[in-house]
Design a protein around this motif. Structure first.
Motif, PDB file in Angstrom:
ATOM      1  N   ARG A 246       0.839  -1.199   0.000  1.00  0.00           N
ATOM      2  CA  ARG A 246       0.000   0.000   0.000  1.00  0.00           C
ATOM      3  C   ARG A 246       0.881   1.259   0.000  1.00  0.00           C
ATOM      4  NH1 ARG A 246      -5.328   1.147   1.559  1.00  0.00           N
ATOM      5  NH2 ARG A 246      -5.635  -1.035   2.136  1.00  0.00           N
TER       6      ARG A 246
ATOM      7  N   GLN B 120       0.904   4.102  -3.067  1.00  0.00           N
ATOM      8  CA  GLN B 120       0.666   5.532  -2.858  1.00  0.00           C
ATOM      9  C   GLN B 120       1.827   6.353  -3.399  1.00  0.00           C
ATOM     10  OE1 GLN B 120      -1.889   7.096  -2.033  1.00  0.00           O
ATOM     11  NE2 GLN B 120      -3.131   6.068  -0.496  1.00  0.00           N
TER      12      GLN B 120
ATOM     13  N   ARG C 251       1.714   6.582  -7.176  1.00  0.00           N
ATOM     14  CA  ARG C 251       0.720   7.536  -7.679  1.00  0.00           C
ATOM     15  C   ARG C 251       1.267   8.963  -7.656  1.00  0.00           C
ATOM     16  NH1 ARG C 251      -2.789   4.529  -4.121  1.00  0.00           N
ATOM     17  NH2 ARG C 251      -4.048   3.032  -5.301  1.00  0.00           N
TER      18      ARG C 251
ATOM     19  N   GLU D 285      -0.635  15.545   8.063  1.00  0.00           N
ATOM     20  CA  GLU D 285      -1.513  14.858   7.116  1.00  0.00           C
ATOM     21  C   GLU D 285      -1.203  13.369   7.089  1.00  0.00           C
ATOM     22  OE1 GLU D 285      -3.162  15.170   2.519  1.00  0.00           O
ATOM     23  OE2 GLU D 285      -1.567  16.527   3.213  1.00  0.00           O
TER      24      GLU D 285
ATOM     25  N   ARG E  65      -3.755  10.324   8.001  1.00  0.00           N
ATOM     26  CA  ARG E  65      -4.080   9.390   6.920  1.00  0.00           C
ATOM     27  C   ARG E  65      -3.138   8.195   6.901  1.00  0.00           C
ATOM     28  NH1 ARG E  65      -3.822  12.828   1.565  1.00  0.00           N
ATOM     29  NH2 ARG E  65      -4.335  10.769   0.724  1.00  0.00           N
ATOM     30  N   HIS E  66      -2.543   7.874   8.042  1.00  0.00           N
ATOM     31  CA  HIS E  66      -1.477   6.867   8.063  1.00  0.00           C
ATOM     32  C   HIS E  66      -1.908   5.517   7.497  1.00  0.00           C
ATOM     33  CE1 HIS E  66      -3.613   6.323  11.913  1.00  0.00           C
ATOM     34  NE2 HIS E  66      -3.251   5.052  11.827  1.00  0.00           N
ATOM     35  N   LYS E  67      -3.163   5.128   7.708  1.00  0.00           N
ATOM     36  CA  LYS E  67      -3.623   3.833   7.199  1.00  0.00           C
ATOM     37  C   LYS E  67      -3.627   3.806   5.675  1.00  0.00           C
ATOM     38  CE  LYS E  67      -6.385   2.551  11.232  1.00  0.00           C
ATOM     39  NZ  LYS E  67      -7.732   2.172  11.738  1.00  0.00           N
ATOM     40  N   GLU E  68      -3.921   4.945   5.058  1.00  0.00           N
ATOM     41  CA  GLU E  68      -3.899   5.021   3.598  1.00  0.00           C
ATOM     42  C   GLU E  68      -2.494   4.768   3.045  1.00  0.00           C
ATOM     43  OE1 GLU E  68      -5.694   8.507   1.885  1.00  0.00           O
ATOM     44  OE2 GLU E  68      -6.935   8.810   3.675  1.00  0.00           O
ATOM     45  N   PHE E  69      -1.487   5.076   3.836  1.00  0.00           N
ATOM     46  CA  PHE E  69      -0.101   4.917   3.407  1.00  0.00           C
ATOM     47  C   PHE E  69       0.501   3.594   3.886  1.00  0.00           C
ATOM     48  CE2 PHE E  69      -0.523   9.654   3.851  1.00  0.00           C
ATOM     49  CZ  PHE E  69      -0.624   9.901   2.502  1.00  0.00           C
TER      50      PHE E  69
END
Length: 225
Positions: A105, A109, A112, A144, A148-152
């Motif tokens: 993950r 990220q 992208r 940020e 948003r740590h789970k997104e990363f």
């Protein structure tokens, strides 16, 4: 401890009186507080912590008894503040720990971000975890990433924020070679800690309460009588 080195009963009594005095001073400081981070409250807190610790030690040495007091962040962890009463400058020190829980993950990220900035087919940094971390932390603000740590693909660990007082603002580039060196704990105006250990303590307390309730005998109902 030998009998000769034991504190006297009078010393234990004096330590108990010191705790009472410190309690009164702490309450008075809280009642007069001028804001959330009032230094007078902070000082009174540390005085109370020191008095309670002294009493606890003397009580144990003399009578082999302990107190129920447990004051977090006492004088052993953070000494009393000795910085300027009205600081002219501040330094904010932040540490946040993360575990790379989902490397794929994280890499996705970073790729992208890289794809939006680099030409197609370029040999970028997003192909390795090391490079992806550098890319993402360079692209996003630390706050940020924290939100948003789970997104990363990151998992939060402990974190702490220290606000330290300074006499003057540092010259440009003055401390960049060693930014976290020489921090004086006695100039910490306030600190905020976040740790899973605090959640574990709360869960343990809830478990103890549940066990206590289960152990209690239920009151007989009118029908049982």
């Amino acid at each position: 401890m030998s009998d000769a080195a034991q504190p006297t009963a009078a010393e234990v009594r004096a330590a108990a009186e010191a705790v009472k005095t410190a309690l009164d001073r702490h309450l008075a400081a809280v009642e007069r507080r001028s804001g959330e981070d009032d230094p007078a409250v902070y000082e009174a807190f540390n005085e109370l912590a020191a008095a309670a610790e002294e009493y606890d030690e003397l009580l144990y040495d003399r009578y082999d008894e302990v107190t129920p007091f447990e004051i977090p962040g006492g004088t052993e962890d953070m000494p009393p503040y000795t910085g300027p009463e009205e600081p002219n400058a501040l330094s904010v020190l932040i540490r946040r720990d993360y575990t790379v829980a989902e490397p794929q993950r994280l890499l996705a990220q970073a790729q992208r971000v890289e794809a939006a900035e680099e030409p197609v087919g370029s040999d970028g940094a997003a192909g390795t975890v090391h490079g992806a971390l550098g890319l993402l932390f360079g692209e996003f603000e630390p706050d940020e990433i924290a939100s948003r740590h789970k997104e990363f693909g990151l998992e939060e660990g402990d974190s702490t924020l220290w606000v330290t007082a300074a006499d003057d603002t540092a010259e440009p580039g003055e401390w960049l070679e060693a930014p976290f060196e020489g921090v004086d704990p006695q100039r910490v105006v306030c600190r905020f800690d976040v740790s899973a250990v605090f959640d574990d303590d709360a869960e343990d307390d809830d478990l103890d309460d549940d066990l206590t309730l289960e152990d209690e005998e239920p009151e007989p109902s009118d029908a049982d009588r």
